[in-house]
Design an enzyme around this catalytic site. Sequence first.
Site, PDB file in Angstrom:
ATOM      1  N   HIS A  22       0.809  -1.229   0.000  1.00  0.00           N
ATOM      2  CA  HIS A  22       0.000   0.000   0.000  1.00  0.00           C
ATOM      3  C   HIS A  22       0.836   1.269   0.000  1.00  0.00           C
ATOM      4  O   HIS A  22       0.364   2.323  -0.424  1.00  0.00           O
ATOM      5  CB  HIS A  22      -1.018  -0.041   1.140  1.00  0.00           C
ATOM      6  CG  HIS A  22      -2.125  -0.993   0.837  1.00  0.00           C
ATOM      7  ND1 HIS A  22      -2.143  -2.274   1.335  1.00  0.00           N
ATOM      8  CD2 HIS A  22      -3.189  -0.897  -0.001  1.00  0.00           C
ATOM      9  CE1 HIS A  22      -3.195  -2.904   0.845  1.00  0.00           C
ATOM     10  NE2 HIS A  22      -3.845  -2.103   0.041  1.00  0.00           N
ATOM     11  N   GLU A 263     -11.239 -11.694  -3.778  1.00  0.00           N
ATOM     12  CA  GLU A 263      -9.803 -11.574  -3.506  1.00  0.00           C
ATOM     13  C   GLU A 263      -9.283 -12.703  -2.612  1.00  0.00           C
ATOM     14  O   GLU A 263      -8.116 -12.731  -2.262  1.00  0.00           O
ATOM     15  CB  GLU A 263      -9.470 -10.197  -2.934  1.00  0.00           C
ATOM     16  CG  GLU A 263     -10.232  -9.804  -1.679  1.00  0.00           C
ATOM     17  CD  GLU A 263      -9.856  -8.417  -1.180  1.00  0.00           C
ATOM     18  OE1 GLU A 263      -8.811  -7.883  -1.544  1.00  0.00           O
ATOM     19  OE2 GLU A 263     -10.646  -7.871  -0.374  1.00  0.00           O
ATOM     20  N   ASP A 287      -4.580  -9.130  -3.561  1.00  0.00           N
ATOM     21  CA  ASP A 287      -4.697 -10.181  -2.547  1.00  0.00           C
ATOM     22  C   ASP A 287      -4.927 -11.544  -3.172  1.00  0.00           C
ATOM     23  O   ASP A 287      -4.362 -12.536  -2.723  1.00  0.00           O
ATOM     24  CB  ASP A 287      -5.831  -9.848  -1.570  1.00  0.00           C
ATOM     25  CG  ASP A 287      -5.368  -8.870  -0.507  1.00  0.00           C
ATOM     26  OD1 ASP A 287      -4.273  -9.070   0.040  1.00  0.00           O
ATOM     27  OD2 ASP A 287      -6.090  -7.889  -0.247  1.00  0.00           O
ATOM     28  N   CYS A 334     -10.078  -4.338  -9.781  1.00  0.00           N
ATOM     29  CA  CYS A 334      -9.530  -3.128  -9.169  1.00  0.00           C
ATOM     30  C   CYS A 334      -8.153  -3.345  -8.562  1.00  0.00           C
ATOM     31  O   CYS A 334      -7.595  -2.443  -7.961  1.00  0.00           O
ATOM     32  CB  CYS A 334     -10.498  -2.560  -8.133  1.00  0.00           C
ATOM     33  SG  CYS A 334     -10.763  -3.666  -6.743  1.00  0.00           S
TER      34      CYS A 334
HETATM   35  C1  PEP Z   1      -6.713  -6.004  -3.961  1.00  0.00           C
HETATM   36  O1  PEP Z   1      -6.500  -6.774  -3.015  1.00  0.00           O
HETATM   37  O2  PEP Z   1      -6.441  -6.276  -5.151  1.00  0.00           O
HETATM   38  C2  PEP Z   1      -7.320  -4.684  -3.719  1.00  0.00           C
HETATM   39  C3  PEP Z   1      -7.716  -3.928  -4.707  1.00  0.00           C
HETATM   40  O3  PEP Z   1      -7.424  -4.243  -2.445  1.00  0.00           O
HETATM   41  P1  PEP Z   1      -6.204  -3.781  -1.541  1.00  0.00           P
HETATM   42  O4  PEP Z   1      -5.020  -3.520  -2.451  1.00  0.00           O
HETATM   43  O5  PEP Z   1      -6.655  -2.550  -0.831  1.00  0.00           O
HETATM   44  O6  PEP Z   1      -5.977  -4.933  -0.628  1.00  0.00           O
HETATM   45 MG    MG Z   2      -7.318  -6.516  -1.076  1.00  0.00          MG
END
Ligand code: PEP
Ligand code: MG
Length: 421
Positions: A22, A263, A287, A334
């Site tokens: 992140h 995910e 994920d 996403c």
């Molecule tokens: C993912 O896991 O692909 C996602 C979009 O959520 P995050 O990156 O916030 O875990």
């Molecule tokens: Mg995620």
Amino acid sequence: MANLSRDSVGAVVVEVGTKTSHTAIMARALELPAVVGVDKLLNELGAGDRIIVDGYRGQVMIHPTEQKVRNALARSQGLRSRALALADERTLPAVTTDGYSLTLSANIELADDVDTALKYGAEGIGLFRTEFLFMGRRVPSEGFQRKCYQRVLKAMSPRPATIRTMDLGADKNSQLFPLGKEPNPAMGLRSIRLSLKYRNVFLGQLRALLRASVSGSLHLLFPMISCQKELREALAALEEAKEQLRAKGQAFSQEIKVGIMIEVPSAAVLAREFAREVDFFSIGTNDLIQYLLAADRQNERVAYLYNPLHVSVLRLLQQVVSSAHDEGIPVNMCGEMAGNPEYIHILLGLGLDEVSMNPLALPYVRHIVRNTNRAEAIELTNRLMLMSDSESIGKEVRTWMASLFPDFFTLDGPSDILGGL
Ligand code: PEP
Ligand code: MG
């Protein structure tokens, strides 16, 4: 990262992390050049030292000569002006040469990022990660949350804004919940599990979302659903929040769509069953890939294993999309895979309805979609699906993209201009 001011920071370098951690995702949202996973950098550097941070190449140069600095500045300006030229196409529809329309949406981390999303031509918000509202010392009030959600919904209206309920835990650690030290936080008490445990906080967020829903087109998204019971409990909480608002005579939209993140591998395998219960899917490849391949998305030491083109990943994605479509619901992606222009032909071939990405990637993806024949993308994808070796798949994709878009791709992978995405 969430608290950095973009006015006073030129670039970010971090010793740990990978492209899908992140920290990196947030840096892209802030449009900050960043390089992560630079082991032992601080052994080499002291306060006041000069460095060049090349986010395109993922390189850091310490103690550069004046000539190197001049070269880097010229390179940065050149790449930036090419990006700006592409951004001029932002109002053009993302339709392939044979008429297939792909919705291009943006991921945002903070409510104010909605302006960046619009600047780069987002047709919707595909993912608003609300957990960053919960990074302070106190649970944000329902009123404050409502204002943030409303800001996003209003700015996008009549286009949809997908707002995900808090996805805390793992690397998005919050001081608000006494999690202690978990031996394996990525598989621990996180995300929807945490929301269901701290139900009052969850109900507060749901009420804020419902009240904000009158300002636009809300698509409500639950993260990390792994079994039917979890979905039932999340939906029950949503019903309860609605009941609480009705009792107080507070309005909310009747048009809200409810979806889940795909995910966790179990949810992907059960896609058909889940598709009967919700209005849409959003695939979180960040994920999904880490759990499917057992390769921690944050650990640079196993980053070499983290592969969106792994045969198992592609087959699972195909299964999710076709199950969802059989049951008549749309599928968004996403995760960071969606914003990597190298994969866009595969996503077109798989039949994704929407892809959502960091706003900076939108112009590149739009340009590629507009210059793609979808029938050819389907042929490529079908060919890849018959292959069983992930390395050959990677090679095939690179050769294909380099032959069609030589400005953007080389046989070794994305060219410099795409390197930071
Ligand atoms: C993912 O896991 O692909 C996602 C979009 O959520 P995050 O990156 O916030 O875990
Ligand atoms: Mg995620």
